[in-house]
Design a protein around this motif. Structure first.
Motif, PDB file in Angstrom:
ATOM      1  N   ASN A  46      13.897  -4.957  -0.628  1.00 23.36           N
ATOM      2  CA  ASN A  46      14.534  -4.736   0.325  1.00 23.36           C
ATOM      3  C   ASN A  46      15.223  -4.135   0.161  1.00 23.36           C
ATOM      4  O   ASN A  46      16.085  -3.320  -0.057  1.00 23.36           O
ATOM      5  N   PHE A  47      15.664  -3.937   1.533  1.00 22.33           N
ATOM      6  CA  PHE A  47      16.251  -2.487   2.285  1.00 22.33           C
ATOM      7  C   PHE A  47      17.877  -2.793   3.499  1.00 22.33           C
ATOM      8  O   PHE A  47      16.945  -3.538   4.667  1.00 22.33           O
ATOM      9  N   ASN A  48      18.783  -3.396   2.834  1.00 19.45           N
ATOM     10  CA  ASN A  48      19.368  -3.970   3.402  1.00 19.45           C
ATOM     11  C   ASN A  48      19.724  -4.956   4.184  1.00 19.45           C
ATOM     12  O   ASN A  48      19.553  -4.997   5.967  1.00 19.45           O
ATOM     13  N   GLY A  49      18.903  -5.900   4.139  1.00 22.60           N
ATOM     14  CA  GLY A  49      18.234  -7.131   4.552  1.00 22.60           C
ATOM     15  C   GLY A  49      16.649  -7.435   4.864  1.00 22.60           C
ATOM     16  O   GLY A  49      16.396  -7.776   5.889  1.00 22.60           O
ATOM     17  N   LEU A  50      16.485  -5.753   5.491  1.00 22.01           N
ATOM     18  CA  LEU A  50      14.664  -5.718   5.243  1.00 22.01           C
ATOM     19  C   LEU A  50      13.717  -6.443   5.373  1.00 22.01           C
ATOM     20  O   LEU A  50      13.558  -5.283   3.161  1.00 22.01           O
ATOM     21  N   VAL A  51      13.212  -6.601   4.642  1.00 21.00           N
ATOM     22  CA  VAL A  51      12.172  -6.984   3.712  1.00 21.00           C
ATOM     23  C   VAL A  51      11.035  -6.368   3.677  1.00 21.00           C
ATOM     24  O   VAL A  51       9.804  -7.160   4.571  1.00 21.00           O
ATOM     25  N   ALA A  52      10.612  -5.318   2.950  1.00 17.22           N
ATOM     26  CA  ALA A  52       9.945  -4.698   3.177  1.00 17.22           C
ATOM     27  C   ALA A  52       8.556  -4.401   2.772  1.00 17.22           C
ATOM     28  O   ALA A  52       7.371  -4.310   2.243  1.00 17.22           O
ATOM     29  N   VAL A  53       9.086  -5.244   0.907  1.00 17.95           N
ATOM     30  CA  VAL A  53       7.463  -5.534   0.125  1.00 17.95           C
ATOM     31  C   VAL A  53       8.349  -7.354  -0.187  1.00 17.95           C
ATOM     32  O   VAL A  53       9.691  -7.053  -0.411  1.00 17.95           O
TER      33      VAL A  53
ATOM     34  N   GLY B 252      -3.647  -1.021   5.107  1.00 16.24           N
ATOM     35  CA  GLY B 252      -2.419  -2.082   6.145  1.00 16.24           C
ATOM     36  C   GLY B 252      -1.442  -1.559   6.921  1.00 16.24           C
ATOM     37  O   GLY B 252      -1.806   0.049   7.283  1.00 16.24           O
ATOM     38  N   PRO B 253      -1.578  -1.371   8.273  1.00 14.68           N
ATOM     39  CA  PRO B 253      -0.538  -0.655   9.976  1.00 14.68           C
ATOM     40  C   PRO B 253       0.540  -0.622   9.045  1.00 14.68           C
ATOM     41  O   PRO B 253       0.630  -0.272   8.317  1.00 14.68           O
ATOM     42  N   ASN B 254       1.088   1.078   9.782  1.00  9.55           N
ATOM     43  CA  ASN B 254       2.150   1.601   9.455  1.00  9.55           C
ATOM     44  C   ASN B 254       3.105   0.319   8.952  1.00  9.55           C
ATOM     45  O   ASN B 254       3.076   0.140  10.142  1.00  9.55           O
ATOM     46  N   GLY B 255       4.333   0.863   8.421  1.00  7.93           N
ATOM     47  CA  GLY B 255       5.424  -0.625   7.909  1.00  7.93           C
ATOM     48  C   GLY B 255       4.944  -1.782   6.940  1.00  7.93           C
ATOM     49  O   GLY B 255       5.831  -2.302   6.813  1.00  7.93           O
ATOM     50  N   ALA B 256       3.798  -1.553   6.935  1.00  4.97           N
ATOM     51  CA  ALA B 256       3.126  -2.747   5.603  1.00  4.97           C
ATOM     52  C   ALA B 256       3.592  -2.708   4.921  1.00  4.97           C
ATOM     53  O   ALA B 256       3.934  -4.372   4.414  1.00  4.97           O
ATOM     54  N   GLY B 257       4.711  -1.547   4.216  1.00  4.99           N
ATOM     55  CA  GLY B 257       5.171  -1.817   2.145  1.00  4.99           C
ATOM     56  C   GLY B 257       4.547  -1.378   1.710  1.00  4.99           C
ATOM     57  O   GLY B 257       4.737  -1.181   0.644  1.00  4.99           O
ATOM     58  N   LYS B 258       3.086  -0.362   2.336  1.00  7.20           N
ATOM     59  CA  LYS B 258       2.044  -0.228   1.228  1.00  7.20           C
ATOM     60  C   LYS B 258       2.950   1.242   0.135  1.00  7.20           C
ATOM     61  O   LYS B 258       3.185   1.107  -0.206  1.00  7.20           O
ATOM     62  N   THR B 259       4.034   2.248   0.902  1.00  2.00           N
ATOM     63  CA  THR B 259       4.440   3.109   0.363  1.00  2.00           C
ATOM     64  C   THR B 259       5.320   2.889  -0.585  1.00  2.00           C
ATOM     65  O   THR B 259       5.357   3.283  -1.200  1.00  2.00           O
ATOM     66  N   THR B 260       6.380   2.007  -0.138  1.00  2.00           N
ATOM     67  CA  THR B 260       7.189   1.432  -0.794  1.00  2.00           C
ATOM     68  C   THR B 260       6.921   0.636  -1.608  1.00  2.00           C
ATOM     69  O   THR B 260       7.484   0.314  -2.781  1.00  2.00           O
ATOM     70  N   THR B 261       5.787  -0.316  -2.064  1.00  2.00           N
ATOM     71  CA  THR B 261       4.996  -0.859  -3.128  1.00  2.00           C
ATOM     72  C   THR B 261       4.513   0.216  -3.699  1.00  2.00           C
ATOM     73  O   THR B 261       5.514   0.388  -5.159  1.00  2.00           O
TER      74      THR B 261
HETATM   75  N1  ADP Z   1      14.279   4.001   2.195  1.00  2.00           N
HETATM   76  C1  ADP Z   1      14.321   3.185   3.389  1.00  2.00           C
HETATM   77  N2  ADP Z   1      14.707   2.696   3.845  1.00  2.00           N
HETATM   78  C2  ADP Z   1      15.293   1.683   4.961  1.00  2.00           C
HETATM   79  N3  ADP Z   1      13.706   1.291   5.326  1.00  2.00           N
HETATM   80  C3  ADP Z   1      12.868   1.730   4.620  1.00  2.00           C
HETATM   81  C4  ADP Z   1      12.676   3.071   3.352  1.00  2.00           C
HETATM   82  N4  ADP Z   1      11.871   2.414   3.311  1.00  2.00           N
HETATM   83  C5  ADP Z   1      11.235   2.093   3.846  1.00  2.00           C
HETATM   84  N5  ADP Z   1      11.503   1.623   5.107  1.00  2.00           N
HETATM   85  C6  ADP Z   1      10.951   0.705   5.526  1.00  2.00           C
HETATM   86  O1  ADP Z   1       9.220  -0.510   4.902  1.00  2.00           O
HETATM   87  C7  ADP Z   1       8.721  -0.574   5.582  1.00  2.00           C
HETATM   88  C8  ADP Z   1       7.674  -0.535   4.599  1.00  2.00           C
HETATM   89  O2  ADP Z   1       7.420   0.622   5.148  1.00  2.00           O
HETATM   90  P1  ADP Z   1       6.461   1.457   4.504  1.00  2.00           P
HETATM   91  O3  ADP Z   1       6.464   0.838   2.896  1.00  2.00           O
HETATM   92  O4  ADP Z   1       7.248   3.151   4.094  1.00  2.00           O
HETATM   93  O5  ADP Z   1       5.211   1.164   5.018  1.00  2.00           O
HETATM   94  P2  ADP Z   1       3.752   2.098   4.562  1.00  2.00           P
HETATM   95  O6  ADP Z   1       3.752   2.999   3.634  1.00  2.00           O
HETATM   96  O7  ADP Z   1       2.933   0.468   4.529  1.00  2.00           O
HETATM   97  O8  ADP Z   1       3.342   2.493   6.528  1.00  2.00           O
HETATM   98  C9  ADP Z   1       9.417  -0.070   7.183  1.00  2.00           C
HETATM   99  O9  ADP Z   1       9.824  -0.973   8.216  1.00  2.00           O
HETATM  100  C10 ADP Z   1       9.909   1.377   6.980  1.00  2.00           C
HETATM  101  O10 ADP Z   1      10.511   1.491   7.491  1.00  2.00           O
END
Ligand code: ADP
Ligand code: MG
Length: 265
Positions: A10-17, A34-43
Motif C-alpha cells: 500500500n502507498f498511503n491507503g492506495l492498494v498498489a499490489v 497489465g495496463p499502466n498502473g496495474a502494479g507490475k513495477t511495484t510487485t
Molecule cells: N512510490 C509510490 N508512491 C505512491 N504511489 C505509487 C508509488 N509507486 C507506484 N504507485 C502507484 O501504485 C500503482 C501501481 O503502479 P506501478 O506498480 O508502477 O504499475 P505498473 O508498473 O503496472 O504500471 C499506481 O496507481 C501508481 O500510481
C-alpha cells in the motif's frame, strides 16, 4: 525459483499490489502483464528488495526477501527504467564498476564483461563513453549491468520500451538464451506481441490483483480469442465490468438496508 506469497503493498491507503500469489521455475519465461498502473513495477520492486512489502513475502532462489535480502540480491538481476549509467565511463568501464560492486574482480570479471559484450552485440561501442549512446545502446549496457553477476532469476521491466526493432531483437534473443540456460526470466511488458512470442506462462494484473494466470496459449484459448492481445483486452474488460457491478450491488444493498433499520429488524 521464485515464490510470491500473498504479497501486498500500500502507498498511503492506495492498494498498489493486492495479495499477489504466484510461483515460477527456472527454464521459463514468465510474463507479468497489465495496463499502466496495474502494479507490475511495484510487485517487481518488492521482489527485488527495493521496497518492503506491506504484507506477505516472496522467495528468490530459496531466499526470503525479508530474512535474506543480501542473498536475494545476489541471485537476482533487475532491469528497470530507473537504472542509470555513468556517462563519462565507457560501456566496459560501467560494467567493470558494477561488477566490482558484486564482488567480481580480475580475470573472471574481464571474462564476464567480454562475454556480455559479445552476447548483447556491443563490440562496436564497448570502448566509447556512454554519454553519447543511443537509447538502444544504453539499454544493452543496462541489461549487461543487471546480469553482470550471472543471477539465477532475471527480472526485466519493460526491456524493449523505446528500442528499435534490431535492438529489441537482441534483447529478445538474450531472454531466450537465458531460458535455455535454465534461468528464470520474469518479463513485465505491455507489448503483447513480445509476450506471446516469448512467455511460457503469463499472469495478467489489474488494479493490483492477478486476474488471470495460465500458460500463454491457454489464456487465449480459454477466452475464445486468437491472440494474447485480444485475450488481455477481454479479461481486463470483464474485470472492469465486474468491478462496476460490485459497486452497484454495494449501493443497492445500502439502499435495501434502510427499511430494515427503520422497522427495527
Ligand atoms: N512510490 C509510490 N508512491 C505512491 N504511489 C505509487 C508509488 N509507486 C507506484 N504507485 C502507484 O501504485 C500503482 C501501481 O503502479 P506501478 O506498480 O508502477 O504499475 P505498473 O508498473 O503496472 O504500471 C499506481 O496507481 C501508481 O500510481
Ligand atoms: Mg511499470
Amino acid at each position: 525459483m521464485l515464490k510470491v506469497k500473498n504479497l501486498s503493498k500500500n502507498f498511503n491507503g492506495l492498494v498498489a499490489v493486492d495479495k499477489v500469489f504466484f510461483e515460477a521455475q527456472g527454464g521459463e519465461i514468465f510474463g507479468l502483464l497489465g495496463p499502466n498502473g496495474a502494479g507490475k513495477t511495484t510487485t517487481i520492486r518488492v521482489i527485488a528488495t527495493v521496497l518492503s512489502p506491506s504484507s506477505g513475502t516472496a522467495e528468490v532462489a530459496g531466499f526470503d526477501i525479508l530474512k535474506n535480502p543480501v542473498e536475494v540480491r545476489q541471485n537476482l538481476g533487475l532491469l528497470t527504467s530507473e537504472i542509470g549509467l555513468y556517462d563519462r565511463f565507457t560501456a566496459r568501464e560501467n560494467l567493470r564498476y558494477f561488477g566490482k560492486l558484486y564482488g567480481l574482480t580480475g580475470q573472471s570479471l574481464e571474462n564476464r564483461i567480454n562475454q556480455l559484450v559479445k552476447i548483447l552485440e556491443m563490440e562496436k561501442f564497448a570502448d566509447r563513453r556512454a554519454g553519447k549512446f543511443s537509447t538502444g545502446m544504453k539499454q544493452k549496457v543496462a541489461i549487461a549491468r543487471s546480469i553482470i553477476h550471472d543471477p539465477k532469476v532475471i527480472i526485466f521491466d519493460e526491456p524493449t520500451a523505446g528500442l528499435d526493432v534490431v535492438a529489441s531483437q537482441t534483447v529478445i534473443n538474450y531472454m531466450k538464451q537465458a531460458k535455455q540456460e535454465g534461468k528464470l526470466v520474469i518479463l513485465s511488458t505491455h507489448d503483447m506481441n513480445h509476450a506471446q512470442q516469448l512467455c511460457d506462462r503469463v499472469a495478467i494484473m489489474h488494479r493490483g490483483k492477478i486476474v488471470a494466470l495460465d500458460e500463454t496459449q491457454a489464456v487465449f484459448q480459454k477466452t475464445n480469442t486468437e491472440n494474447l492481445e485480444s485475450a488481455f483486452l477481454k479479461i481486463i474488460g470483464e474485470d472492469e465490468a465486474k468491478a462496476a457491478n460490485q459497486e452497484q450491488e454495494v449501493r443497492f444493498l445500502k439502499k435495501a438496508d434502510k427499511p430494515k433499520r427503520k422497522f427495527g429488524l
